[in-house]
Design a protein around this motif. Structure first.
Motif, short mmCIF file in Angstrom:
data_model
loop_
_atom_site.label_atom_id
_atom_site.label_comp_id
_atom_site.label_asym_id
_atom_site.label_seq_id
_atom_site.Cartn_x
_atom_site.Cartn_y
_atom_site.Cartn_z
N HIS A 44 0.84 -1.20 0.00
CA HIS A 44 0.00 0.00 0.00
C HIS A 44 0.88 1.26 0.00
CE1 HIS A 44 -4.27 -1.39 0.97
NE2 HIS A 44 -3.57 -2.46 0.66
N THR A 45 1.99 1.18 0.70
CA THR A 45 2.89 2.34 0.75
C THR A 45 3.57 2.58 -0.59
OG1 THR A 45 3.30 2.05 3.11
CG2 THR A 45 4.93 3.30 1.86
N ARG A 46 4.08 1.51 -1.18
CA ARG A 46 4.91 1.66 -2.37
C ARG A 46 4.09 1.78 -3.66
NH1 ARG A 46 9.83 1.34 -0.68
NH2 ARG A 46 10.69 1.35 -2.79
N LEU A 47 2.99 1.06 -3.74
CA LEU A 47 2.20 1.10 -4.96
C LEU A 47 1.14 2.20 -4.95
CD1 LEU A 47 1.62 -2.68 -5.79
CD2 LEU A 47 2.93 -1.03 -7.12
N LEU A 48 0.56 2.45 -3.78
CA LEU A 48 -0.53 3.42 -3.69
C LEU A 48 -0.10 4.74 -3.07
CD1 LEU A 48 -3.38 1.00 -2.54
CD2 LEU A 48 -2.76 1.68 -4.86
N GLY A 49 1.14 4.79 -2.59
CA GLY A 49 1.66 6.03 -2.04
C GLY A 49 0.97 6.49 -0.78
N ARG A 50 0.49 5.53 0.02
CA ARG A 50 -0.28 5.92 1.20
C ARG A 50 0.58 6.15 2.44
NH1 ARG A 50 -5.59 2.09 0.08
NH2 ARG A 50 -6.40 3.39 -1.60
N GLY A 51 1.82 5.72 2.38
CA GLY A 51 2.78 6.05 3.42
C GLY A 51 2.29 5.84 4.84
N GLU A 52 2.29 6.92 5.58
CA GLU A 52 1.97 6.86 7.01
C GLU A 52 0.60 6.26 7.27
OE1 GLU A 52 1.40 10.04 10.64
OE2 GLU A 52 2.81 10.51 9.02
N ALA A 53 -0.36 6.56 6.40
CA ALA A 53 -1.71 6.04 6.60
C ALA A 53 -1.73 4.52 6.54
CB ALA A 53 -2.66 6.61 5.54
N ALA A 54 -0.94 3.93 5.65
CA ALA A 54 -0.90 2.47 5.53
C ALA A 54 -0.34 1.84 6.79
CB ALA A 54 -0.07 2.07 4.31
N TYR A 55 0.71 2.43 7.33
CA TYR A 55 1.30 1.88 8.55
C TYR A 55 0.34 2.00 9.73
CZ TYR A 55 5.61 1.97 5.85
OH TYR A 55 6.56 1.77 4.88
N GLU A 56 -0.35 3.12 9.81
CA GLU A 56 -1.30 3.29 10.91
C GLU A 56 -2.46 2.32 10.80
OE1 GLU A 56 -0.89 4.99 13.70
OE2 GLU A 56 1.10 5.28 12.83
N ARG A 57 -2.90 2.04 9.58
CA ARG A 57 -3.97 1.06 9.40
C ARG A 57 -3.49 -0.33 9.81
NH1 ARG A 57 -8.52 2.67 6.96
NH2 ARG A 57 -8.51 4.63 5.78
N ALA A 58 -2.26 -0.66 9.46
CA ALA A 58 -1.70 -1.97 9.83
C ALA A 58 -1.57 -2.09 11.34
CB ALA A 58 -0.34 -2.16 9.16
N ARG A 59 -1.17 -1.00 12.00
CA ARG A 59 -1.09 -1.00 13.46
C ARG A 59 -2.47 -1.21 14.07
NH1 ARG A 59 2.81 3.20 12.44
NH2 ARG A 59 4.83 2.56 13.29
N ARG A 60 -3.42 -0.43 13.60
CA ARG A 60 -4.76 -0.47 14.19
C ARG A 60 -5.41 -1.83 13.95
NH1 ARG A 60 -9.01 3.88 12.15
NH2 ARG A 60 -9.44 2.30 10.57
N ALA A 61 -5.18 -2.41 12.77
CA ALA A 61 -5.80 -3.69 12.45
C ALA A 61 -5.34 -4.78 13.41
CB ALA A 61 -5.46 -4.08 11.01
N VAL A 62 -4.05 -4.85 13.69
CA VAL A 62 -3.54 -5.87 14.61
C VAL A 62 -4.00 -5.57 16.04
CG1 VAL A 62 -1.45 -6.87 15.63
CG2 VAL A 62 -1.60 -6.53 13.16
N HIS A 63 -3.94 -4.31 16.42
CA HIS A 63 -4.38 -3.93 17.76
C HIS A 63 -5.85 -4.30 17.97
CE1 HIS A 63 -5.89 -1.23 20.95
NE2 HIS A 63 -4.67 -1.34 21.45
N ASP A 64 -6.70 -3.98 17.00
CA ASP A 64 -8.12 -4.27 17.12
C ASP A 64 -8.38 -5.77 17.13
OD1 ASP A 64 -8.56 -1.58 17.16
OD2 ASP A 64 -9.41 -1.44 15.14
N ARG A 65 -7.59 -6.50 16.32
CA ARG A 65 -7.77 -7.96 16.27
C ARG A 65 -7.44 -8.59 17.63
NH1 ARG A 65 -10.20 -11.88 15.15
NH2 ARG A 65 -9.63 -13.52 13.68
N LEU A 66 -6.34 -8.14 18.22
CA LEU A 66 -5.96 -8.68 19.53
C LEU A 66 -6.96 -8.27 20.60
CD1 LEU A 66 -2.10 -8.15 19.36
CD2 LEU A 66 -3.32 -10.33 19.30
N LYS A 67 -7.50 -7.05 20.47
CA LYS A 67 -8.47 -6.58 21.45
C LYS A 67 -9.76 -7.40 21.37
CE LYS A 67 -10.26 -2.40 21.08
NZ LYS A 67 -10.35 -0.92 21.12
N GLU A 68 -10.13 -7.82 20.17
CA GLU A 68 -11.29 -8.68 20.01
C GLU A 68 -11.12 -9.98 20.79
OE1 GLU A 68 -12.13 -9.52 15.95
OE2 GLU A 68 -12.25 -7.41 15.35
N PHE A 69 -9.92 -10.56 20.65
CA PHE A 69 -9.65 -11.81 21.36
C PHE A 69 -9.60 -11.58 22.88
CE2 PHE A 69 -7.84 -13.30 17.27
CZ PHE A 69 -8.49 -14.51 17.20
#
Length: 205
Positions: A179-204
């Protein structure tokens, strides 16, 4: 005196080899392992072509050694920092964070050596593919181990599937790169990846 000179030559040879492998990992993250040409590597590492042949006379061995160097780099930059966090969910999050920070810092010009190698060799049988596959399996087993620790500590429910969660965490790390390299989303892509794992673990949890 002869022993001192010999030790000096060995030390210089080792430094030269390490310099070449460091550049090889960087170049392969962009051009792939097949893109490791003699001229490109010699220029990037600042060594002569004859010096290059003192270390490798076979491209396949160079590729295999480059993978080993990339594993060492991944371990130093991602695995070891994560292990400083306490075991459990905190360590799982620390591992994911260390990976994302490695990408964010631009350590490799291509983003991720292993992502490039996986795509390049996923359907090409041989020793290089086998070593790439082995490194991927080792990584997933390590993530699974950290998830299993979190289950044993009671921070994740006993029905948690460590292999499934490891798969998801790895996939989100890869998605951040593309997402960073092909779509140029940079910081937003990393923050989404952080939030996705955090939310997944919080669900469990």
């Amino acid at each position: 005196m002869a022993d001192v000179k010999e030790d000096g030559r060995r030390a210089r040879g080792q430094r030269s080899r390490e310099a070449i492998l460091g550049q090889a990992v960087s170049l392969a993250s962009v051009h792939g392992l097949d893109g490791l040409t003699l001229g490109r590597l010699a220029e990037a590492a600042g060594v002569s072509k004859s010096g290059f042949f003192a270390h490798w006379r076979d491209k396949e061995q160079l590729q295999l050694d480059t993978i080993e160097w990339a594993v060492r780099q991944w371990t130093d930059e991602i695995v070891k920092p994560a292990l400083k966090a306490p075991p459990g969910v905190a360590r799982v999050l620390a591992l994911h964070e260390a990976r994302l920070r490695f990408y964010e810092r631009g350590v490799l010009p291509g983003g991720c050596f292993f992502y490039t190698a996986r795509v390049e060799f996923d359907d090409r049988p041989g020793p290089v593919r086998d070593r790439v596959a082995e490194s991927m399996a080792d990584w997933l087993r390590f993530v699974e181990r950290l998830v299993r620790e979190a289950v044993e500590l009671g921070e994740l429910p006993p029905e948690t599937d460590p292999a499934q969660l490891a798969y998801e965490i790895d996939a989100l790390g890869e998605a951040a790169v593309t997402h960073t390299r092909l779509l140029g989303r940079g910081e937003a892509a990393y923050e989404r990846a952080r939030r996705a794992v955090h939310d997944r673990l919080k669900e469990f949890a």
